[in-house]
Write a protein that holds these residues in place. Structure first.
Motif, PDB file in Angstrom:
ATOM      1  N   ASN A 268       0.643  -1.667  -0.347  1.00 13.73           N
ATOM      2  CA  ASN A 268      -0.421   0.088  -0.200  1.00 13.73           C
ATOM      3  C   ASN A 268       0.870   1.027   0.117  1.00 13.73           C
ATOM      4  O   ASN A 268       0.457   2.214   0.271  1.00 13.73           O
ATOM      5  CB  ASN A 268      -0.678  -0.037   1.038  1.00 13.73           C
ATOM      6  CG  ASN A 268      -2.132  -1.126   1.097  1.00 13.73           C
ATOM      7  OD1 ASN A 268      -3.059  -1.359   0.172  1.00 13.73           O
ATOM      8  ND2 ASN A 268      -1.615  -1.711   1.906  1.00 13.73           N
ATOM      9  N   TYR A 269       2.641   1.149  -0.190  1.00  7.51           N
ATOM     10  CA  TYR A 269       3.071   2.447  -0.347  1.00  7.51           C
ATOM     11  C   TYR A 269       2.367   3.182  -1.075  1.00  7.51           C
ATOM     12  O   TYR A 269       3.167   4.587  -0.401  1.00  7.51           O
ATOM     13  CB  TYR A 269       4.542   1.704  -0.939  1.00  7.51           C
ATOM     14  CG  TYR A 269       4.745   1.958  -2.338  1.00  7.51           C
ATOM     15  CD1 TYR A 269       5.710   2.720  -2.994  1.00  7.51           C
ATOM     16  CD2 TYR A 269       3.945   0.679  -3.165  1.00  7.51           C
ATOM     17  CE1 TYR A 269       5.324   3.099  -4.522  1.00  7.51           C
ATOM     18  CE2 TYR A 269       4.256   0.676  -3.960  1.00  7.51           C
ATOM     19  CZ  TYR A 269       5.452   1.947  -4.774  1.00  7.51           C
ATOM     20  OH  TYR A 269       5.286   2.085  -6.750  1.00  7.51           O
ATOM     21  N   ARG A 270       2.102   3.483  -2.094  1.00  4.44           N
ATOM     22  CA  ARG A 270       1.737   4.156  -2.944  1.00  4.44           C
ATOM     23  C   ARG A 270       1.094   5.875  -2.138  1.00  4.44           C
ATOM     24  O   ARG A 270       1.328   6.360  -1.940  1.00  4.44           O
ATOM     25  CB  ARG A 270       1.166   4.065  -4.307  1.00  4.44           C
ATOM     26  CG  ARG A 270       1.855   3.746  -5.474  1.00  4.44           C
ATOM     27  CD  ARG A 270       1.656   3.424  -6.708  1.00  4.44           C
ATOM     28  NE  ARG A 270       2.166   2.422  -7.804  1.00  4.44           N
ATOM     29  CZ  ARG A 270       3.030   3.826  -8.345  1.00  4.44           C
ATOM     30  NH1 ARG A 270       2.923   4.799  -8.329  1.00  4.44           N
ATOM     31  NH2 ARG A 270       3.809   2.544  -9.512  1.00  4.44           N
ATOM     32  N   SER A 271      -0.612   4.932  -1.556  1.00  2.00           N
ATOM     33  CA  SER A 271      -1.802   5.494  -0.674  1.00  2.00           C
ATOM     34  C   SER A 271      -0.631   6.459   0.352  1.00  2.00           C
ATOM     35  O   SER A 271      -1.472   6.993   1.182  1.00  2.00           O
ATOM     36  CB  SER A 271      -2.616   4.622  -0.279  1.00  2.00           C
ATOM     37  OG  SER A 271      -2.874   3.405  -0.401  1.00  2.00           O
ATOM     38  N   ILE A 272      -0.355   5.343   1.444  1.00  2.00           N
ATOM     39  CA  ILE A 272       0.730   5.602   2.059  1.00  2.00           C
ATOM     40  C   ILE A 272       1.478   6.382   2.360  1.00  2.00           C
ATOM     41  O   ILE A 272       1.775   7.723   2.891  1.00  2.00           O
ATOM     42  CB  ILE A 272       1.713   4.523   2.660  1.00  2.00           C
ATOM     43  CG1 ILE A 272       0.772   3.423   3.348  1.00  2.00           C
ATOM     44  CG2 ILE A 272       2.095   4.916   3.924  1.00  2.00           C
ATOM     45  CD1 ILE A 272       1.182   3.026   4.166  1.00  2.00           C
ATOM     46  N   LEU A 273       2.342   7.355   1.007  1.00  2.00           N
ATOM     47  CA  LEU A 273       2.817   8.108   0.739  1.00  2.00           C
ATOM     48  C   LEU A 273       2.267   9.382   0.254  1.00  2.00           C
ATOM     49  O   LEU A 273       3.189  10.389   0.939  1.00  2.00           O
ATOM     50  CB  LEU A 273       4.400   7.925  -0.472  1.00  2.00           C
ATOM     51  CG  LEU A 273       5.011   6.418   0.201  1.00  2.00           C
ATOM     52  CD1 LEU A 273       6.417   5.868  -1.091  1.00  2.00           C
ATOM     53  CD2 LEU A 273       6.171   7.387   1.278  1.00  2.00           C
ATOM     54  N   ASN A 274       0.883   9.387  -0.171  1.00  5.44           N
ATOM     55  CA  ASN A 274       0.299  10.627   0.026  1.00  5.44           C
ATOM     56  C   ASN A 274      -0.089  10.972   0.943  1.00  5.44           C
ATOM     57  O   ASN A 274      -0.712  12.220   1.003  1.00  5.44           O
ATOM     58  CB  ASN A 274      -0.701   9.599  -1.372  1.00  5.44           C
ATOM     59  CG  ASN A 274      -0.959   9.212  -2.342  1.00  5.44           C
ATOM     60  OD1 ASN A 274       0.169   9.445  -3.294  1.00  5.44           O
ATOM     61  ND2 ASN A 274      -1.415   8.527  -2.921  1.00  5.44           N
ATOM     62  N   TYR A 275       0.461  10.334   2.339  1.00  5.46           N
ATOM     63  CA  TYR A 275       0.142  11.259   3.897  1.00  5.46           C
ATOM     64  C   TYR A 275       0.936  12.595   3.179  1.00  5.46           C
ATOM     65  O   TYR A 275       0.651  13.670   3.534  1.00  5.46           O
ATOM     66  CB  TYR A 275       0.445  10.310   4.300  1.00  5.46           C
ATOM     67  CG  TYR A 275       0.722  10.880   5.997  1.00  5.46           C
ATOM     68  CD1 TYR A 275      -0.454  11.683   6.315  1.00  5.46           C
ATOM     69  CD2 TYR A 275       1.643  11.358   6.436  1.00  5.46           C
ATOM     70  CE1 TYR A 275      -0.281  12.066   7.905  1.00  5.46           C
ATOM     71  CE2 TYR A 275       1.893  12.257   7.656  1.00  5.46           C
ATOM     72  CZ  TYR A 275       0.765  12.320   8.444  1.00  5.46           C
ATOM     73  OH  TYR A 275       0.832  13.633   9.128  1.00  5.46           O
ATOM     74  N   PHE A 276       2.248  12.511   2.682  1.00  6.75           N
ATOM     75  CA  PHE A 276       3.078  13.753   2.934  1.00  6.75           C
ATOM     76  C   PHE A 276       2.739  14.773   2.060  1.00  6.75           C
ATOM     77  O   PHE A 276       3.898  15.318   2.158  1.00  6.75           O
ATOM     78  CB  PHE A 276       4.280  13.303   2.657  1.00  6.75           C
ATOM     79  CG  PHE A 276       4.907  11.680   3.618  1.00  6.75           C
ATOM     80  CD1 PHE A 276       5.763  12.345   5.399  1.00  6.75           C
ATOM     81  CD2 PHE A 276       5.112  10.612   3.500  1.00  6.75           C
ATOM     82  CE1 PHE A 276       5.855  11.287   6.466  1.00  6.75           C
ATOM     83  CE2 PHE A 276       4.447   9.607   4.367  1.00  6.75           C
ATOM     84  CZ  PHE A 276       5.499  10.224   6.084  1.00  6.75           C
ATOM     85  N   ILE A 277       1.230  14.299   0.881  1.00  6.89           N
ATOM     86  CA  ILE A 277       1.550  15.592   0.252  1.00  6.89           C
ATOM     87  C   ILE A 277       0.788  16.475   0.833  1.00  6.89           C
ATOM     88  O   ILE A 277       1.272  17.745   1.235  1.00  6.89           O
ATOM     89  CB  ILE A 277       0.490  15.113  -0.569  1.00  6.89           C
ATOM     90  CG1 ILE A 277       1.529  13.613  -1.815  1.00  6.89           C
ATOM     91  CG2 ILE A 277      -0.085  16.553  -1.623  1.00  6.89           C
ATOM     92  CD1 ILE A 277       0.616  14.157  -2.289  1.00  6.89           C
TER      93      ILE A 277
END
Length: 320
Positions: A268-277
């Motif tokens: 799920n790394y893509r949606s998890i990394l989207n947190y940092f936007i």
């Protein structure tokens, strides 16, 4: 209130529901038990989550972040978590309105992702960081609980042996007065907190706990490391690098539960990394869920789901 004026409370409630309120003529009454949709509450930033209204029955709730759990929060409520019925109703909202949604926060359930992708195709999906951290905390607590059961078994065996020898059993105490069993039971809450938030007693207890159980210390450090990434990483690139290092640390420990979490993060790394936007979370959805639960307690449970949702609306929790 009814007893104060010599009126039967249940009868008064029934009269209010059937005659005094507008529930009887509520336009959404016919389908309220299955779904409610309020397109006027749509906004560019949404959250999707699930909560229990009564008897553990789950409802899927979509909320507008801008409302912050207050007036105009609810975009939609659906009975259950099945994808198809939810998508069917959401697709009735005009395409242009749904296309204005820029971001939607959710957990890691595939059903939530499917709903978001199908109904809000232009929205960036953001996995709620607290769902990720919760998994790590649960893995840590599982290690503590396993040791606690072992300590209980050990103490029971010691008591049994003492009885066989007609001796009184006196458990060994650590320097803070805890027995081994008490140490593991009382350490539950300190493991949820950062060390800088520990009380002096918790700090002393943690030193004993980590000295006796190095694996708990190792797991605790992994939890703190994950929390530190979410707290300090300022860009997706930095977060990606730090998560890769954290993944390697997990592999080195050999903890099965943490390896499962690491693999879940990898998937799920893509949606998890989207947190940092925008550093968006599901906090507004959780806030609204808390309001619903408080409302439920106020009315002593949910006997009539449709009327409960109608009262939600009349209390200005749902609509503008």
């Amino acid at each position: 209130m009814g007893s104060l004026f010599g009126v039967n409370g249940k009868k008064l409630q029934r009269q209010y529901r059937d005659y005094l309120s507008e529930f009887k003529d509520w336009e959404q009454k016919g389908h309220a038990k299955q779904w409610l949709v309020f397109p006027e509450n749509m906004g560019p930033y949404l959250s999707i989550d699930e909560t229990a209204l009564s008897k553990g029955e789950l409802y899927t709730i979509i909320t507008n972040k801008k409302a912050k759990g207050k007036k105009g929060s609810i975009v939609a409520i659906f009975s259950g978590t099945k994808v198809e019925p939810i998508i069917e109703q959401l697709m009735k909202i005009p395409t242009k309105k749904r296309a204005r949604v820029k971001e939607i926060t959710l957990d890691m359930a595939n059903s939530m992702k499917t709903i978001a992708k199908k109904c809000f195709p232009k929205a960036v999906q953001v996995t709620d960081r607290f769902h990720v951290q919760k998994l790590a905390l649960e893995a840590l607590q599982d290690i503590r609980i396993k040791h606690r059961w072992d300590a209980i078994d050990l103490e029971n065996e010691q008591i049994k042996r003492a009885k066989e020898k007609n001796r009184a059993f006196v458990p060994k105490e650590f320097s803070n007065g805890d027995t081994r069993k008490q140490l593991l039971a009382r350490s539950r809450y300190l493991l949820y907190k950062s060390p800088n938030n520990w009380t002096p007693n918790q700090s002393e207890r943690s030193k004993i706990l980590f000295s006796e159980y190095p694996d708990i210390k190792l797991a605790f450090d992994l939890v703190q490391g994950l929390r530190h990434i979410f707290n300090t990483a300022t860009t997706i690139e930095v977060a990606y690098t730090k998560l890769a290092h954290w993944y390697k640390d997990v592999e080195n420990t050999g903890f099965r539960a943490f390896k499962t979490i690491a693999n879940t993060i990898a998937l799920n790394y893509r949606s998890i990394l989207n947190y940092f936007i925008n550093r968006s979370t599901n906090a507004s959805a959780e806030s609204f869920n808390a309001k619903i639960k408080a409302f439920r307690v106020q009315f002593r449970g949910v006997r009539n789901t449709e009327f409960f949702l109608f009262r939600d609306q009349s209390q200005k929790l749902c609509v503008n």
